[in-house]
Scaffold this motif. Sequence first.
Motif, PDB file in Angstrom:
ATOM      1  N   ARG A 113       0.968  -1.207  -0.137  1.00 17.42           N
ATOM      2  CA  ARG A 113      -0.358   0.053   0.044  1.00 17.42           C
ATOM      3  C   ARG A 113       0.949   1.185   0.004  1.00 17.42           C
ATOM      4  NH1 ARG A 113      -3.451  -1.880   4.677  1.00 17.42           N
ATOM      5  NH2 ARG A 113      -2.039  -0.732   5.654  1.00 17.42           N
ATOM      6  N   GLU A 114       0.449   2.187  -0.771  1.00 17.89           N
ATOM      7  CA  GLU A 114       1.238   3.631  -0.416  1.00 17.89           C
ATOM      8  C   GLU A 114       1.458   4.080   0.690  1.00 17.89           C
ATOM      9  OE1 GLU A 114       3.009   6.982  -2.526  1.00 17.89           O
ATOM     10  OE2 GLU A 114       2.140   5.072  -3.671  1.00 17.89           O
ATOM     11  N   GLY A 115       2.553   4.468   1.060  1.00 20.30           N
ATOM     12  CA  GLY A 115       2.854   4.965   2.267  1.00 20.30           C
ATOM     13  C   GLY A 115       3.459   3.923   3.296  1.00 20.30           C
ATOM     14  N   ASP A 116       3.292   2.710   3.058  1.00 18.92           N
ATOM     15  CA  ASP A 116       3.673   1.693   4.029  1.00 18.92           C
ATOM     16  C   ASP A 116       5.290   1.095   3.670  1.00 18.92           C
ATOM     17  OD1 ASP A 116       1.487   1.272   4.949  1.00 18.92           O
ATOM     18  OD2 ASP A 116       1.048  -0.396   4.234  1.00 18.92           O
ATOM     19  N   ARG A 117       5.958   1.586   4.414  1.00 15.13           N
ATOM     20  CA  ARG A 117       7.577   1.297   4.422  1.00 15.13           C
ATOM     21  C   ARG A 117       7.800   0.254   5.028  1.00 15.13           C
ATOM     22  NH1 ARG A 117      10.181   7.114   4.357  1.00 15.13           N
ATOM     23  NH2 ARG A 117       8.593   8.551   4.385  1.00 15.13           N
ATOM     24  N   ASN A 118       8.788  -0.415   4.459  1.00 15.33           N
ATOM     25  CA  ASN A 118       9.105  -2.123   4.738  1.00 15.33           C
ATOM     26  C   ASN A 118      10.040  -2.477   4.009  1.00 15.33           C
ATOM     27  OD1 ASN A 118       7.740  -3.376   2.439  1.00 15.33           O
ATOM     28  ND2 ASN A 118       6.057  -2.522   3.256  1.00 15.33           N
ATOM     29  N   PHE A 119      10.674  -3.632   4.725  1.00 18.13           N
ATOM     30  CA  PHE A 119      11.798  -4.599   4.029  1.00 18.13           C
ATOM     31  C   PHE A 119      11.580  -6.144   4.760  1.00 18.13           C
ATOM     32  CE2 PHE A 119      13.896  -2.493   7.686  1.00 18.13           C
ATOM     33  CZ  PHE A 119      14.529  -3.644   8.115  1.00 18.13           C
ATOM     34  N   ALA A 120      12.355  -6.956   4.062  1.00 17.15           N
ATOM     35  CA  ALA A 120      12.576  -8.097   5.010  1.00 17.15           C
ATOM     36  C   ALA A 120      14.094  -8.533   5.246  1.00 17.15           C
ATOM     37  CB  ALA A 120      11.623  -9.172   3.738  1.00 17.15           C
ATOM     38  N   GLN A 180      16.671 -23.144   8.593  1.00 16.27           N
ATOM     39  CA  GLN A 180      15.421 -23.831   9.071  1.00 16.27           C
ATOM     40  C   GLN A 180      15.306 -23.533  10.467  1.00 16.27           C
ATOM     41  OE1 GLN A 180      12.692 -24.244   7.141  1.00 16.27           O
ATOM     42  NE2 GLN A 180      11.685 -24.137   9.057  1.00 16.27           N
ATOM     43  N   GLU A 181      16.463 -23.965  11.321  1.00 18.19           N
ATOM     44  CA  GLU A 181      16.646 -23.825  12.614  1.00 18.19           C
ATOM     45  C   GLU A 181      16.332 -22.550  13.367  1.00 18.19           C
ATOM     46  OE1 GLU A 181      19.315 -25.101  10.686  1.00 18.19           O
ATOM     47  OE2 GLU A 181      18.621 -26.986  10.772  1.00 18.19           O
ATOM     48  N   LEU A 182      16.952 -21.589  12.487  1.00 17.53           N
ATOM     49  CA  LEU A 182      16.593 -20.223  13.127  1.00 17.53           C
ATOM     50  C   LEU A 182      15.140 -19.844  12.781  1.00 17.53           C
ATOM     51  CD1 LEU A 182      17.579 -17.457  14.391  1.00 17.53           C
ATOM     52  CD2 LEU A 182      18.530 -17.062  12.246  1.00 17.53           C
ATOM     53  N   ALA A 183      14.634 -20.045  11.464  1.00 16.06           N
ATOM     54  CA  ALA A 183      13.236 -19.924  11.389  1.00 16.06           C
ATOM     55  C   ALA A 183      12.221 -20.495  12.306  1.00 16.06           C
ATOM     56  CB  ALA A 183      12.820 -20.345   9.746  1.00 16.06           C
ATOM     57  N   LYS A 240       7.968 -15.833   7.037  1.00 15.78           N
ATOM     58  CA  LYS A 240       7.143 -16.191   5.771  1.00 15.78           C
ATOM     59  C   LYS A 240       8.276 -17.336   5.095  1.00 15.78           C
ATOM     60  CE  LYS A 240       4.109 -12.960   5.900  1.00 15.78           C
ATOM     61  NZ  LYS A 240       2.481 -13.583   6.170  1.00 15.78           N
ATOM     62  N   ILE A 241       7.286 -18.569   4.632  1.00 17.12           N
ATOM     63  CA  ILE A 241       8.281 -19.419   3.938  1.00 17.12           C
ATOM     64  C   ILE A 241       7.574 -19.711   2.629  1.00 17.12           C
ATOM     65  CG2 ILE A 241       9.132 -21.772   4.093  1.00 17.12           C
ATOM     66  CD1 ILE A 241       9.003 -21.637   7.123  1.00 17.12           C
ATOM     67  N   LYS A 242       8.874 -19.426   1.616  1.00 17.12           N
ATOM     68  CA  LYS A 242       8.269 -19.883   0.250  1.00 17.12           C
ATOM     69  C   LYS A 242       8.797 -21.235  -0.220  1.00 17.12           C
ATOM     70  CE  LYS A 242       7.641 -15.140  -1.936  1.00 17.12           C
ATOM     71  NZ  LYS A 242       8.199 -14.203  -2.936  1.00 17.12           N
ATOM     72  N   GLU A 243       7.855 -21.902  -0.462  1.00 18.43           N
ATOM     73  CA  GLU A 243       8.621 -23.283  -0.844  1.00 18.43           C
ATOM     74  C   GLU A 243       9.472 -23.149  -2.246  1.00 18.43           C
ATOM     75  OE1 GLU A 243       7.988 -26.229   0.532  1.00 18.43           O
ATOM     76  OE2 GLU A 243       7.012 -25.080   1.937  1.00 18.43           O
TER      77      GLU A 243
END
Length: 159
Positions: free
Chosen positions: A32-39, A45-48, A59-62
Amino acid sequence: MELTFAPRDILQINDARIIYRNLRGEGSKFNREGDRNFAVVIPNQELADELIDRGWNVKIKEPRDEGEEPFRYLPVKVKFNDRGPQVYLVSGNAHRELSEDMVSIVDEIDIRSVNLDVRPYDWEVNGKTGRTAYLQSMEVIQEIDRFAARYAEEESPEE
């Protein structure tokens, strides 16, 4: 990446890899416009699993191809107010704190490494609960090429 679970459930992450940078808050089909973010990329996997056990929204993508590992990341929101976040940019020998108006430069630069602190916000809406990651502070070390480093040194040589 080195991660420390600090008091008050703050994540202290050194040598992080950040992706999906949108500190500008630009609107798109993913934002959305104005939402600042990153990843923040979660390297294993252990840390996740540990983050998930502690309530973080990993979030996990196959994997796309057989034999590859799943792709794991932690979405982080960036909201400026009177308490921060503080974002520092290190470019060669120059260090500066980036204001809300200047932080979008992080979207464009080549990054050598990132150190950051992420604070949790635990929420409940209509019986559903979750934890959102918010940026508390961040140090971004810019990757500069040899020519930029040389000319920066000429402009402001060390005393």
